[in-house]
Design a protein around this motif. Sequence first.
Motif, PDB file in Angstrom:
ATOM      1  N   TYR A   3      -9.902  -7.233  -4.216  1.00 34.76           N
ATOM      2  CA  TYR A   3      -9.923  -5.826  -4.618  1.00 34.76           C
ATOM      3  C   TYR A   3      -8.524  -5.338  -4.964  1.00 34.76           C
ATOM      4  CZ  TYR A   3      -8.536  -4.963   0.277  1.00 34.76           C
ATOM      5  OH  TYR A   3      -7.889  -4.969   1.493  1.00 34.76           O
ATOM      6  N   LEU A   4      -8.510  -4.225  -5.657  1.00 30.86           N
ATOM      7  CA  LEU A   4      -7.277  -3.539  -6.037  1.00 30.86           C
ATOM      8  C   LEU A   4      -7.251  -2.181  -5.361  1.00 30.86           C
ATOM      9  CD1 LEU A   4      -5.698  -3.023  -9.514  1.00 30.86           C
ATOM     10  CD2 LEU A   4      -6.691  -1.030  -8.379  1.00 30.86           C
ATOM     11  N   VAL A   5      -6.058  -1.777  -4.942  1.00 32.58           N
ATOM     12  CA  VAL A   5      -5.822  -0.398  -4.501  1.00 32.58           C
ATOM     13  C   VAL A   5      -4.769   0.188  -5.435  1.00 32.58           C
ATOM     14  CG1 VAL A   5      -5.135   1.128  -2.631  1.00 32.58           C
ATOM     15  CG2 VAL A   5      -6.314  -1.020  -2.108  1.00 32.58           C
ATOM     16  N   GLY A   6      -5.121   1.257  -6.115  1.00 29.86           N
ATOM     17  CA  GLY A   6      -4.181   1.825  -7.064  1.00 29.86           C
ATOM     18  C   GLY A   6      -4.538   3.258  -7.417  1.00 29.86           C
ATOM     19  N   ASP A   7      -3.923   3.737  -8.446  1.00 31.58           N
ATOM     20  CA  ASP A   7      -4.222   5.059  -8.962  1.00 31.58           C
ATOM     21  C   ASP A   7      -5.676   5.095  -9.451  1.00 31.58           C
ATOM     22  OD1 ASP A   7      -2.966   7.716 -10.094  1.00 31.58           O
ATOM     23  OD2 ASP A   7      -4.186   6.874 -11.721  1.00 31.58           O
ATOM     24  N   PRO A   8      -6.384   6.218  -9.273  1.00 36.78           N
ATOM     25  CA  PRO A   8      -7.773   6.280  -9.727  1.00 36.78           C
ATOM     26  C   PRO A   8      -7.977   5.876 -11.188  1.00 36.78           C
ATOM     27  CG  PRO A   8      -7.290   8.176  -8.348  1.00 36.78           C
ATOM     28  CD  PRO A   8      -5.987   7.445  -8.558  1.00 36.78           C
ATOM     29  N   GLN A   9      -7.029   6.227 -12.064  1.00 37.51           N
ATOM     30  CA  GLN A   9      -7.164   5.852 -13.466  1.00 37.51           C
ATOM     31  C   GLN A   9      -7.078   4.333 -13.639  1.00 37.51           C
ATOM     32  OE1 GLN A   9      -4.116   7.383 -16.065  1.00 37.51           O
ATOM     33  NE2 GLN A   9      -5.283   6.920 -17.922  1.00 37.51           N
ATOM     34  N   VAL A  10      -6.171   3.704 -12.894  1.00 40.64           N
ATOM     35  CA  VAL A  10      -6.012   2.250 -12.979  1.00 40.64           C
ATOM     36  C   VAL A  10      -7.234   1.553 -12.398  1.00 40.64           C
ATOM     37  CG1 VAL A  10      -4.655   0.291 -12.148  1.00 40.64           C
ATOM     38  CG2 VAL A  10      -3.495   2.360 -12.952  1.00 40.64           C
ATOM     39  N   ALA A  11      -7.681   1.993 -11.217  1.00 36.59           N
ATOM     40  CA  ALA A  11      -8.864   1.390 -10.601  1.00 36.59           C
ATOM     41  C   ALA A  11     -10.081   1.561 -11.500  1.00 36.59           C
ATOM     42  CB  ALA A  11      -9.120   2.009  -9.231  1.00 36.59           C
ATOM     43  N   GLY A  12     -10.208   2.719 -12.134  1.00 35.30           N
ATOM     44  CA  GLY A  12     -11.325   2.953 -13.047  1.00 35.30           C
ATOM     45  C   GLY A  12     -11.282   2.031 -14.246  1.00 35.30           C
ATOM     46  N   LEU A  65       0.822  -1.202   0.000  1.00 35.21           N
ATOM     47  CA  LEU A  65       0.000   0.000   0.000  1.00 35.21           C
ATOM     48  C   LEU A  65       0.862   1.260   0.000  1.00 35.21           C
ATOM     49  CD1 LEU A  65      -3.045   0.647   0.058  1.00 35.21           C
ATOM     50  CD2 LEU A  65      -2.830   0.953   2.531  1.00 35.21           C
ATOM     51  N   GLU A  66       2.003   1.199   0.677  1.00 40.88           N
ATOM     52  CA  GLU A  66       2.892   2.367   0.732  1.00 40.88           C
ATOM     53  C   GLU A  66       3.592   2.624  -0.605  1.00 40.88           C
ATOM     54  OE1 GLU A  66       5.634   2.044   3.955  1.00 40.88           O
ATOM     55  OE2 GLU A  66       4.109   1.345   5.371  1.00 40.88           O
ATOM     56  N   LEU A  67       3.560   1.644  -1.495  1.00 41.15           N
ATOM     57  CA  LEU A  67       4.268   1.752  -2.762  1.00 41.15           C
ATOM     58  C   LEU A  67       3.352   2.102  -3.933  1.00 41.15           C
ATOM     59  CD1 LEU A  67       6.542  -1.391  -2.290  1.00 41.15           C
ATOM     60  CD2 LEU A  67       7.176   1.007  -1.958  1.00 41.15           C
ATOM     61  N   VAL A  68       2.056   2.237  -3.657  1.00 43.07           N
ATOM     62  CA  VAL A  68       1.095   2.542  -4.714  1.00 43.07           C
ATOM     63  C   VAL A  68       1.388   3.914  -5.314  1.00 43.07           C
ATOM     64  CG1 VAL A  68      -1.335   3.093  -5.157  1.00 43.07           C
ATOM     65  CG2 VAL A  68      -0.743   1.063  -3.834  1.00 43.07           C
ATOM     66  N   ARG A  69       1.372   3.974  -6.627  1.00 41.87           N
ATOM     67  CA  ARG A  69       1.582   5.211  -7.379  1.00 41.87           C
ATOM     68  C   ARG A  69       0.909   5.028  -8.744  1.00 41.87           C
ATOM     69  NH1 ARG A  69       8.094   4.998  -7.525  1.00 41.87           N
ATOM     70  NH2 ARG A  69       7.700   4.596  -5.326  1.00 41.87           N
TER      71      ARG A  69
END
Length: 356
Positions: A230-239, A204-208
């Motif tokens: 689930y995924l945690v990522g950049d809004p564009q990637v999650a979208g 999570l600390e490395l998400v960019r």
Amino acid sequence: MVVSIRPAVASVPVYRPGKPAPVGPDGVSFKLSSNENPYPPLPGVLAATQQACERMNRYPDMANTELTAELAAKLGVGVDQIAVGTGSVAVLYSLLQAVAGAGDEVIYPWRSFEAYPIAVQLTGARSVQVPNLSDAGHDLEAIRRAVSDATKAILICTPNNPTGPAVDHDQLAAFIDDVPDHIMIIIDEAYLEFGTAPHRARGLELVRPNVASLRTFSKAYGLAGFRVGYLVGDPQVAGAVRAVSAPFGVSLPAQAAAVASLSAEDQLLERVAELIKERSLVLDGLRDLGFAVPDSQSNFVWLPAGERTAEYSDAFAAAGLITRPFVDEPDAGIRITVGEPEANRLILRVAESLPR
């Protein structure tokens, strides 16, 4: 005229699920082949699920609104950074479809999660497999050297399935800094909650913008049968993942169970702590018997067995323990899920009789 199936689909590797548990000579039967949590659902989680079933005539919330909000609050990220799917593997499939295609390459360590070759091939991209180190962990330097102009994504599995070790956080951070920004780096953290090593990667600390973390409710939270990841990522990637995913994928009961599990996290993590203790017992026991078992930061252990893999697997099965053999040379071995205390002690009794 016969329907033409895309070559990438027609030749896709078959995913082999864990087999049902056999029955041993004393009526003993333990399934240790699928890394499932052996504990039954907590009463509160079961009640929330049953209540949701009363509305099964309705479609589920396609946006997974409540679950997404709960996850965002728990993790300290925006709701637009989360994409929910039917298990982290389904989220992975969607993400790779969004970023890779014919003529591209996807790099991942090997041996690692069996679904990776399938997920990559279905996009039309080519797999680039990088052998693990002798300690069964990832060789980040070799993975970096494998990057080419065709590379579109890199998969990092930490802790690694099926071998167990976790990637060092600082080493992974340096690796990410060294990889070109246009390459998608996917950190698969399906077994995150079982880690105890102080320097293990904290995805999570490395998400960019080009780094995302995959997580699941299947393992530590014990919801393998409901398929929620689930995924945690950049809004564009999650979208992009949400756009590619099948509508209404996560069922009403599954969403309710996941939300209730987050509320019961303290109780669930007590169970995880017990499994970690049992993991240490199995690891220490196998090493005391002379087996070169690598470190595990997950809810399973890896037993290198080489040409004896099938023989060892048969010996466990005869005692009522179904394990997961991987017979491919040169890294053949057996993945053994940490299960009930009785199962874990039986593992060691069988292992003591195995030929070396």
